[in-house]
Design an enzyme around this catalytic site. Structure first.
Site: not given
Ligand code: AMP
Length: 209
Positions: A13, A88, A123, A156, A167
């Site tokens: 994404k 999400r 990654r 990360r 996740r």
């Molecule tokens: P991402 O980089 O989008 O994979 O986000 C990394 C982490 O940030 C996720 O695993 C969540 O812990 C948190 N996070 C990001 N976006 C959201 C969201 N819309 N709702 C809840 N947690 C989020």
């Protein structure tokens, strides 16, 4: 144009959102990146969020909804934006609707779980600027340092294999129902994630026509 990118963590994404952002000159908004920045800066929100992100759990809805409300009120969002990683959960999507935001298209990038686990192990990200790379799909020029700032790339904390599995589980439980949510509005377009980034981009651009 207002676009949402849906998909499992590691489906691509973020990569597609960045490409589309440049092509359409729209801001790509990643709640994950905003949260990581807050954690790095040690803000109150960052400290709270870290408890959740470090375990691979979702940050509470009210926190991310607050982040998005603030970000979407900025002037660069006036002509549209791309959301990467938000909504999400169904309550987050409902909150977006309640803000009066009318989404044009929702691109769902589909990648099977087995591929996600392999993809996520490659990654890498820059701890300084947040730029993302992949050892196979998007290597940096040297393979080990950031193309933009030369800093050594890191994995990360939430891309570690044990966290990735939880996740993915959370994705299936809490995020996947959004496919149904947006399919009912007629805005959902499925894109099958390809091996090559450029091939997924071609399908994504076709979907956005
Ligand atoms: P991402 O980089 O989008 O994979 O986000 C990394 C982490 O940030 C996720 O695993 C969540 O812990 C948190 N996070 C990001 N976006 C959201 C969201 N819309 N709702 C809840 N947690 C989020």
């Amino acid at each position: 144009m207002k676009i949402i990118f849906l998909g499992a963590p590691g489906a691509g994404k973020g990569t597609q959102a960045e490409i589309v952002s440049e092509k359409f000159d729209l801001p790509a908004i990643s709640t994950g990146a905003i949260i990581r920045e807050a954690i790095k800066n040690g803000t109150e929100m960052g400290t709270k969020a870290k408890e959740f992100t470090s375990k691979g759990a979702l940050v509470p809805d009210e926190v991310v909804i607050g982040i998005i409300k603030e970000r979407l009120s900025e002037s660069d969002c006036a002509n549209g934006f791309i959301l990467d990683g938000f909504p999400r959960t169904v309550p987050q999507a409902e909150a977006l609707d309640a803000m009066g935001v009318v989404i044009d298209k929702v691109i769902n990038i589909e990648v099977p779980d087995e591929k996600i686990v392999t993809r996520m192990s490659g990654r890498r990200s820059c701890p300084a600027c947040g730029a993302t790379f992949h050892t196979v799909y998007k290597p940096s020029a040297t393979g080990e340092t950031c193309d933009k700032c030369g800093v050594e790339l890191t994995i990360r904390a939430d891309d570690k294999p044990e966290v990735v599995l939880s996740r993915l589980e959370i994705y299936h439980e809490q995020t996947e129902p959004l496919k149904d949510y947006y399919s009912k509005t007629g805005k959902l377009i499925n894109v099958i994630g390809q091996e090559e980034v450029a091939d997924t981009t071609a399908l994504t651009l076709e979907a956005l026509k």
